[in-house]
Motif scaffolding. Structure first.
Motif, PDB file in Angstrom:
ATOM      1  N   PRO A  32       6.932   9.531 -47.721  1.00  0.00           N
ATOM      2  CA  PRO A  32       7.676   8.588 -48.549  1.00  0.00           C
ATOM      3  C   PRO A  32       9.147   8.987 -48.633  1.00  0.00           C
ATOM      4  O   PRO A  32       9.475  10.166 -48.765  1.00  0.00           O
ATOM      5  CB  PRO A  32       6.990   8.705 -49.920  1.00  0.00           C
ATOM      6  CG  PRO A  32       6.339  10.048 -49.917  1.00  0.00           C
ATOM      7  CD  PRO A  32       5.987  10.340 -48.491  1.00  0.00           C
ATOM      8  N   ARG A  79       1.574   4.615 -44.955  1.00  0.00           N
ATOM      9  CA  ARG A  79       1.686   3.703 -43.808  1.00  0.00           C
ATOM     10  C   ARG A  79       2.474   2.501 -44.323  1.00  0.00           C
ATOM     11  O   ARG A  79       1.970   1.715 -45.126  1.00  0.00           O
ATOM     12  CB  ARG A  79       0.316   3.289 -43.300  1.00  0.00           C
ATOM     13  CG  ARG A  79       0.383   2.474 -42.013  1.00  0.00           C
ATOM     14  CD  ARG A  79      -0.991   2.326 -41.361  1.00  0.00           C
ATOM     15  NE  ARG A  79      -2.007   1.837 -42.256  1.00  0.00           N
ATOM     16  CZ  ARG A  79      -2.250   0.543 -42.487  1.00  0.00           C
ATOM     17  NH1 ARG A  79      -1.559  -0.392 -41.879  1.00  0.00           N
ATOM     18  NH2 ARG A  79      -3.212   0.191 -43.322  1.00  0.00           N
ATOM     19  N   PRO A  80       3.748   2.375 -43.890  1.00  0.00           N
ATOM     20  CA  PRO A  80       4.570   1.254 -44.376  1.00  0.00           C
ATOM     21  C   PRO A  80       3.967  -0.094 -43.998  1.00  0.00           C
ATOM     22  O   PRO A  80       3.316  -0.237 -42.957  1.00  0.00           O
ATOM     23  CB  PRO A  80       5.911   1.463 -43.674  1.00  0.00           C
ATOM     24  CG  PRO A  80       5.928   2.926 -43.322  1.00  0.00           C
ATOM     25  CD  PRO A  80       4.491   3.265 -43.020  1.00  0.00           C
ATOM     26  N   GLU A 122       5.913  -2.196 -50.376  1.00  0.00           N
ATOM     27  CA  GLU A 122       6.502  -1.722 -49.113  1.00  0.00           C
ATOM     28  C   GLU A 122       5.516  -0.891 -48.296  1.00  0.00           C
ATOM     29  O   GLU A 122       5.783  -0.568 -47.147  1.00  0.00           O
ATOM     30  CB  GLU A 122       7.752  -0.880 -49.380  1.00  0.00           C
ATOM     31  CG  GLU A 122       8.902  -1.654 -49.987  1.00  0.00           C
ATOM     32  CD  GLU A 122      10.115  -0.775 -50.267  1.00  0.00           C
ATOM     33  OE1 GLU A 122      10.107   0.413 -49.873  1.00  0.00           O
ATOM     34  OE2 GLU A 122      11.067  -1.276 -50.879  1.00  0.00           O
ATOM     35  N   VAL A 123       4.391  -0.539 -48.907  1.00  0.00           N
ATOM     36  CA  VAL A 123       3.423   0.371 -48.297  1.00  0.00           C
ATOM     37  C   VAL A 123       2.064  -0.318 -48.186  1.00  0.00           C
ATOM     38  O   VAL A 123       1.592  -0.920 -49.148  1.00  0.00           O
ATOM     39  CB  VAL A 123       3.315   1.663 -49.146  1.00  0.00           C
ATOM     40  CG1 VAL A 123       2.183   2.556 -48.675  1.00  0.00           C
ATOM     41  CG2 VAL A 123       4.644   2.403 -49.133  1.00  0.00           C
ATOM     42  N   GLU A 175       6.289   4.622 -53.612  1.00  0.00           N
ATOM     43  CA  GLU A 175       5.590   4.430 -52.338  1.00  0.00           C
ATOM     44  C   GLU A 175       4.198   5.039 -52.295  1.00  0.00           C
ATOM     45  O   GLU A 175       3.406   4.666 -51.425  1.00  0.00           O
ATOM     46  CB  GLU A 175       6.449   4.948 -51.186  1.00  0.00           C
ATOM     47  CG  GLU A 175       7.730   4.133 -51.030  1.00  0.00           C
ATOM     48  CD  GLU A 175       8.520   4.464 -49.774  1.00  0.00           C
ATOM     49  OE1 GLU A 175       8.185   5.432 -49.060  1.00  0.00           O
ATOM     50  OE2 GLU A 175       9.489   3.737 -49.514  1.00  0.00           O
ATOM     51  N   ARG A 194       3.399  -1.899 -40.325  1.00  0.00           N
ATOM     52  CA  ARG A 194       3.620  -0.892 -39.294  1.00  0.00           C
ATOM     53  C   ARG A 194       2.331  -0.107 -39.078  1.00  0.00           C
ATOM     54  O   ARG A 194       1.441  -0.128 -39.909  1.00  0.00           O
ATOM     55  CB  ARG A 194       4.738   0.081 -39.717  1.00  0.00           C
ATOM     56  CG  ARG A 194       5.940  -0.632 -40.278  1.00  0.00           C
ATOM     57  CD  ARG A 194       7.290  -0.434 -39.668  1.00  0.00           C
ATOM     58  NE  ARG A 194       7.502   0.507 -38.633  1.00  0.00           N
ATOM     59  CZ  ARG A 194       8.249   1.587 -38.755  1.00  0.00           C
ATOM     60  NH1 ARG A 194       8.816   1.892 -39.899  1.00  0.00           N
ATOM     61  NH2 ARG A 194       8.450   2.373 -37.726  1.00  0.00           N
TER      62      ARG A 194
END
Length: 153
Positions: A45, A35-36, A115-116, A66, A39
């Motif tokens: 990934p 899940r980024p 990022e995640v 990721e 978001r």
């Protein structure tokens, strides 16, 4: 001569990424989803190719970054194409993402990058329900076929 503030939009820009359907098969088949950050979507990934990298090398690096999971590439699953508007670029972007089936060898999902928001192992059938994008679900189905796993319905 145009001013520095004028901009000519010349059709879609091209971007290439690679990613992985990383699986573990200890008890059934599980897929690692992400899940980024910022978001609410769940997906696979993936990320952009860096200078000098092959597509499989990019996929392995992005999976590690990721998901926190290291893996080995088993085979290519295919690619997906989509377009989106980028405010940053001021134009539409055409993106091609090449996916690879990978088997997890080590790692911990708690070690994903900034990022995640979350990386988690999900049973195959549940993963298909949880995933947001139909084209990524198709990559998971291809991975399941490659693994010889039967999907009910």
């Amino acid at each position: 001569m145009p001013s520095e503030h004028s901009r000519t939009v010349t059709g879609p820009r091209e971007r290439t990424s690679a990613g992985g359907v990383v699986v573990r098969t200890d008890a059934g088949v599980e897929v690692c989803l992400i899940r980024p950050a910022g978001r609410t979507v769940w997906g696979l990934p993936k990320g952009g190719v860096e200078s000098g990298e092959t597509l499989p090398q990019t996929a392995l690096r992005e999976v590690i970054e990721e998901t926190g999971i290291e893996g080995e590439v088993d085979r290519e699953l295919g690619s997906i194409d989509y377009s989106f508007y980028s405010r940053e670029a001021g134009s539409r972007i055409h993106k091609t993402v090449h996916y690879y089936l990978m088997h997890a060898t080590s790692g911990d999902t708690a070690r994903h990058d900034h990022e995640v928001s979350e990386a988690r192992w999900v049973e195959l059938t549940e993963a298909l329900k949880l995933m947001t994008y139909p084209n990524e679900r198709e990559m998971v189905r291809r991975a399941a076929d490659a693994l010889g796993t039967l999907l009910g319905g």
